[in-house]
Write a protein that holds these residues in place. Structure first.
Motif, mmCIF file in Angstrom:
data_model
loop_
_atom_site.group_PDB
_atom_site.id
_atom_site.type_symbol
_atom_site.label_atom_id
_atom_site.label_comp_id
_atom_site.label_asym_id
_atom_site.label_seq_id
_atom_site.Cartn_x
_atom_site.Cartn_y
_atom_site.Cartn_z
ATOM 1 N N GLY A 195 22.665 5.446 -9.084
ATOM 2 C CA GLY A 195 21.987 4.498 -8.211
ATOM 3 C C GLY A 195 20.511 4.375 -8.525
ATOM 4 O O GLY A 195 19.976 5.062 -9.390
ATOM 5 N N PHE A 196 19.876 3.478 -7.803
ATOM 6 C CA PHE A 196 18.447 3.262 -7.953
ATOM 7 C C PHE A 196 17.686 4.371 -7.237
ATOM 8 O O PHE A 196 18.104 4.837 -6.176
ATOM 9 N N THR A 197 16.574 4.792 -7.834
ATOM 10 C CA THR A 197 15.702 5.792 -7.241
ATOM 11 C C THR A 197 14.284 5.238 -7.182
ATOM 12 O O THR A 197 13.911 4.381 -7.971
ATOM 13 N N ILE A 198 13.507 5.743 -6.229
ATOM 14 C CA ILE A 198 12.107 5.363 -6.106
ATOM 15 C C ILE A 198 11.282 6.628 -6.118
ATOM 16 O O ILE A 198 11.435 7.492 -5.250
ATOM 17 N N ASP A 199 10.426 6.758 -7.129
ATOM 18 C CA ASP A 199 9.501 7.880 -7.223
ATOM 19 C C ASP A 199 8.170 7.387 -6.671
ATOM 20 O O ASP A 199 7.511 6.552 -7.287
ATOM 21 N N ASN A 200 7.804 7.881 -5.478
ATOM 22 C CA ASN A 200 6.632 7.385 -4.770
ATOM 23 C C ASN A 200 5.596 8.497 -4.626
ATOM 24 O O ASN A 200 5.795 9.437 -3.852
ATOM 25 N N PRO A 201 4.461 8.380 -5.338
ATOM 26 C CA PRO A 201 3.432 9.414 -5.229
ATOM 27 C C PRO A 201 2.731 9.424 -3.865
ATOM 28 O O PRO A 201 2.027 10.379 -3.542
ATOM 29 N N ASN A 202 2.918 8.390 -3.051
ATOM 30 C CA ASN A 202 2.287 8.304 -1.739
ATOM 31 C C ASN A 202 3.083 9.009 -0.646
ATOM 32 O O ASN A 202 2.569 9.193 0.457
ATOM 33 N N ALA A 203 4.326 9.364 -0.931
ATOM 34 C CA ALA A 203 5.168 10.019 0.077
ATOM 35 C C ALA A 203 4.715 11.467 0.243
ATOM 36 O O ALA A 203 4.752 12.255 -0.694
ATOM 37 N N ALA A 204 4.251 11.810 1.446
ATOM 38 C CA ALA A 204 3.779 13.169 1.720
ATOM 39 C C ALA A 204 4.944 14.140 1.869
ATOM 40 O O ALA A 204 4.800 15.330 1.657
ATOM 41 N N GLY A 205 6.104 13.638 2.243
ATOM 42 C CA GLY A 205 7.282 14.482 2.407
ATOM 43 C C GLY A 205 8.467 13.607 2.750
ATOM 44 O O GLY A 205 8.325 12.413 3.016
ATOM 45 N N SER A 206 9.646 14.192 2.708
ATOM 46 C CA SER A 206 10.856 13.443 3.036
ATOM 47 C C SER A 206 11.764 14.309 3.893
ATOM 48 O O SER A 206 11.551 15.508 4.034
ATOM 49 N N CYS A 207 12.780 13.679 4.436
ATOM 50 C CA CYS A 207 13.721 14.411 5.267
ATOM 51 C C CYS A 207 14.706 15.159 4.368
ATOM 52 O O CYS A 207 14.760 14.930 3.157
ATOM 53 N N ALA A 208 15.496 16.010 4.960
ATOM 54 C CA ALA A 208 16.462 16.808 4.193
ATOM 55 C C ALA A 208 17.497 15.952 3.494
ATOM 56 O O ALA A 208 17.946 16.266 2.403
ATOM 57 N N PRO B 243 0.805 -1.228 0.000
ATOM 58 C CA PRO B 243 0.000 0.000 0.000
ATOM 59 C C PRO B 243 0.843 1.285 0.000
ATOM 60 O O PRO B 243 0.454 2.276 -0.601
ATOM 61 N N TYR B 244 1.983 1.260 0.672
ATOM 62 C CA TYR B 244 2.867 2.428 0.715
ATOM 63 C C TYR B 244 3.548 2.684 -0.625
ATOM 64 O O TYR B 244 3.938 3.809 -0.916
ATOM 65 N N LEU B 245 3.716 1.632 -1.418
ATOM 66 C CA LEU B 245 4.460 1.729 -2.671
ATOM 67 C C LEU B 245 3.574 1.747 -3.919
ATOM 68 O O LEU B 245 4.090 1.889 -5.030
ATOM 69 N N ALA B 246 2.257 1.624 -3.756
ATOM 70 C CA ALA B 246 1.349 1.583 -4.911
ATOM 71 C C ALA B 246 1.557 2.804 -5.803
ATOM 72 O O ALA B 246 1.567 3.938 -5.334
ATOM 73 N N GLY B 247 1.763 2.566 -7.088
ATOM 74 C CA GLY B 247 1.978 3.638 -8.050
ATOM 75 C C GLY B 247 3.409 4.122 -8.141
ATOM 76 O O GLY B 247 3.715 5.013 -8.937
ATOM 77 N N SER B 248 4.319 3.540 -7.377
ATOM 78 C CA SER B 248 5.729 3.957 -7.382
ATOM 79 C C SER B 248 6.453 3.433 -8.611
ATOM 80 O O SER B 248 6.058 2.435 -9.209
ATOM 81 N N THR B 249 7.549 4.101 -8.939
ATOM 82 C CA THR B 249 8.409 3.692 -10.042
ATOM 83 C C THR B 249 9.839 3.580 -9.538
ATOM 84 O O THR B 249 10.355 4.514 -8.924
ATOM 85 N N VAL B 250 10.460 2.425 -9.804
ATOM 86 C CA VAL B 250 11.869 2.208 -9.475
ATOM 87 C C VAL B 250 12.663 2.439 -10.752
ATOM 88 O O VAL B 250 12.368 1.833 -11.790
ATOM 89 N N ASP B 251 13.650 3.316 -10.691
ATOM 90 C CA ASP B 251 14.459 3.657 -11.849
ATOM 91 C C ASP B 251 15.931 3.543 -11.469
ATOM 92 O O ASP B 251 16.279 3.418 -10.288
ATOM 93 N N PHE B 252 16.790 3.590 -12.472
ATOM 94 C CA PHE B 252 18.230 3.647 -12.223
ATOM 95 C C PHE B 252 18.760 4.896 -12.892
ATOM 96 O O PHE B 252 18.541 5.126 -14.076
ATOM 97 N N GLU B 253 19.444 5.724 -12.106
ATOM 98 C CA GLU B 253 19.994 6.973 -12.609
ATOM 99 C C GLU B 253 21.508 6.868 -12.671
ATOM 100 O O GLU B 253 22.139 6.398 -11.725
ATOM 101 N N ASP B 254 22.074 7.297 -13.777
ATOM 102 C CA ASP B 254 23.526 7.295 -13.946
ATOM 103 C C ASP B 254 23.922 8.626 -14.570
ATOM 104 O O ASP B 254 23.979 8.770 -15.780
ATOM 105 N N SER B 255 24.153 9.614 -13.711
ATOM 106 C CA SER B 255 24.512 10.948 -14.165
ATOM 107 C C SER B 255 25.706 11.445 -13.362
ATOM 108 O O SER B 255 26.169 10.785 -12.438
ATOM 109 N N ILE B 256 26.162 12.615 -13.696
ATOM 110 C CA ILE B 256 27.279 13.210 -12.966
ATOM 111 C C ILE B 256 26.898 13.443 -11.510
ATOM 112 O O ILE B 256 27.707 13.265 -10.607
ATOM 113 N N GLU B 257 25.646 13.809 -11.274
ATOM 114 C CA GLU B 257 25.199 14.145 -9.930
ATOM 115 C C GLU B 257 24.836 12.930 -9.084
ATOM 116 O O GLU B 257 24.945 12.968 -7.866
ATOM 117 N N LYS B 258 24.387 11.846 -9.727
ATOM 118 C CA LYS B 258 23.886 10.713 -8.948
ATOM 119 C C LYS B 258 23.981 9.420 -9.737
ATOM 120 O O LYS B 258 23.685 9.389 -10.921
#
Length: 116
Positions: A97-110, A80-95
């Protein structure tokens, strides 16, 4: 072992780039018996943290989706926490690794390691 017909599906998507990276990592390890598991667990400064790791087990209540030969597992509590999420892999100068785009996350820490 549980078969896909006995296991529920989930609403998490694995991008083609992430699936390709998973296949590459499994080939490097010489393993074809592992699946990628994504889970949510209590922790971090915002309340919940993501867990992303390879697992050879399929547990009761796990939901599995196949992405061109890469199986992505989500446990029953995390689904239920992950419904609609997308797992991607980013390979750029800045980052890298794997990323998770979660539309259910109301906010995150700094630091970006946990969410609520």
């Amino acid at each position: 072992m549980t078969t896909a017909a006995e296991t529920a599906s989930h609403e998490v998507t694995l991008t083609d780039g992430a699936a390709g990276k998973v296949r590459e990592l499994l080939q490097q390890e010489g393993r074809d018996d592992l699946r990628l598991r994504v889970a949510v667990q209590p922790g971090g400064c915002s309340g919940l943290i993501y867990q992303l790791y390879f697992d050879e087990r399929v547990l009761d209540g796990d939901a599995i989706r196949d992405f061109d030969g890469v199986e992505l597992i989500v446990d029953q509590m995390s689904a239920p926490y992950l419904a609609g999420s997308t797992v991607d892999f980013e390979d750029s100068i800045e980052k890298v690794g794997f990323t998770i785009d979660n539309p259910n996350a109301a906010g995150s820490c700094a630091c970006g390691d946990s969410f609520h």
